[in-house]
Design a protein around this motif. Sequence first.
Motif: not given
Length: 649
Positions: A228-229, A232, A278
């Motif tokens: 994820v970024t 996040v 995630a």
Amino acid sequence: MTATALRHSPPRSRNGLGRPAAVGFAVVALTIALTLSTLHALLPALAGYAERTTNEQAGVVVLLLFTVPFLTPAIRKLVGERAALLAAVGLSAWRVAVLVDQEIPFGVAVVGGWTGLVALSLVLSDRRFAGVAVAGVLAGFALEVVSRSLFATWDPVWQRTAPARIFGIVVSAGLVIAVMHARRTAGPEHSVQGGVGGIGTGVALGALLVLETLFLSSPAVVASSAGVTLPVAAVIVLGGLAAGCLTAARVSASSREGIMAGAGLAVIGALLPTANGAASVVVLVVAGQMSAAIVLLGALDRSSGGSRTRAEIGLASGWLFFALCVLLYQMHFDQPLPFDNRWIIAMAGALTALAAGGGQARGTAAHDREPLRSACALLSKTVLVSAVILPVVLMTTRTTSTVTPAPRVLRIVEWNVRQAVTDDGQLDPEGVARALQASGSPDVVVLAEVARGWPMSGDLDLATWLSRRLGLDFVWGGAADQQFGNVVLSRLPIVDSSVTALPVAGDSQGRSLLRAELALGDGENLTILGTHLQHRNDPSSRSARMEEIQMILDQWEGAPRTVLVGDLNPRQGDPPAYPSRVPRDFDEIRAILDAGFTTAQNLERCDTPTSKRNCSDFIFVTPDLHETTFEVGPSSVSDHRPVTVSASR
């Protein structure tokens, strides 16, 4: 005044905390945050020291450095009850003092580590702060997560920009102000009955620090493992800390609950190093923080705390345990242990159960837990605000790159950046960025030895940081583990990517192939094969390296418009007497040339070394691409130099 004054004393602040409790909460949180900052300065400095000497010598320095906190009882007896507050002021002074110089010398980093650990020991063992210590510790981790996330995980202790200087001064001043209020609002008569226990409790806290710094409170690790970024990842970590604090405010932390939490952390610790995706990462982080909060409650808010000297010796033992775990975990990737280093993390999780022995959290009455509940409510509100603000700030501060049609001549750079840690132990991602910009605004950058959350690079997410700094998109390929490997940064749209684990020699460091498909337009793609091969030259490593090359060629499958690039580490002799080096004669290079790749690099001799005295870094292309230039640039950051080609299509 009674021993419960810390919990009941008026006046109360708007958030429900009594003033002494609010001050104690601030002292603990800011001490935790600043101590973590000293570790982010110390560990890269130690990595640089290891580069200049040996891993063994660096290990000895680590052991000597982390024995200093055992002097904490003597320091307290010498200074008296003001010891914790004076140590916190000293920590603030160090944080401001490092802003004076552009670099952090090794000795200064060592002093910072000493100061932080001693201050942390004195503050956590001070019973004036016991009622809100759990919330303070979690808030300290949250503050550190927010601060580093705002700077894209490059700890501001290393930076000399105006925002970084202002941040350092504000946090340091905040701790000094909190300490001054603590002296006025709480004396020894405010001490609660209980607090930190003995040796086992201190070891449990050190073990918990291992889990928090390596995984649970690391946005870099979460971003890498979850895919994820950074915004996040920061929200996930902050959410886990808030969930943990709310858990601590509602459980009794009996011995049974503490043992169950420790067992849970042992399982979570075993799973964290290989967690991928995630959903699984979110579950592990949130569950881990909730278990960690129960452990903290049993460790810092005990109904029957031991003597303060035993508590301080226990905490010193915990910090030494932390250092040994981090050192062994990190060394495993270069000098393999006789067992999987994941067991170190699992063991650390299991040892947190030591916090459960000898009592439980102080009182269960609603009024007795009110300071903790109020502090956790305040932390949760702050996390909620941060979860909204952080993504906005990170999105608006990212460098943007104008998307244009792919040029006919592409600038491609390869570089082994050694985690952006210089020979003298400075963490310098900005130096990497400037060197890449000096390469002529490259269209594609392939980097090796990129760390995303390794402690020896200050928990920096170098892939994310460079992507934001240069305005390039990236794809990631873990190699040694999920947090150390290769990255492709591209100005061209990235349409697909994959990671393939490569053969290794015995217990050598894991290697991988990162394949990226970049859009050139008109339905054509450019294929990038980025790698970093085995570096040892014993027969098994040489054999594994040739197997790695064959697997890469098999993965290529003859695709057109392909660039094969990386630190190939071909055998070219052993020091101190290197033989005549003709890159064309290296077995590894011949295999790639025989497969049909070409290069503009001089293969007749190593006239411009790319790594110390060696030619280790190469950029090959298929015949439908034509390399017109090959350049070796200077580097003040890594032990390798960036190599750049211009390739026309």
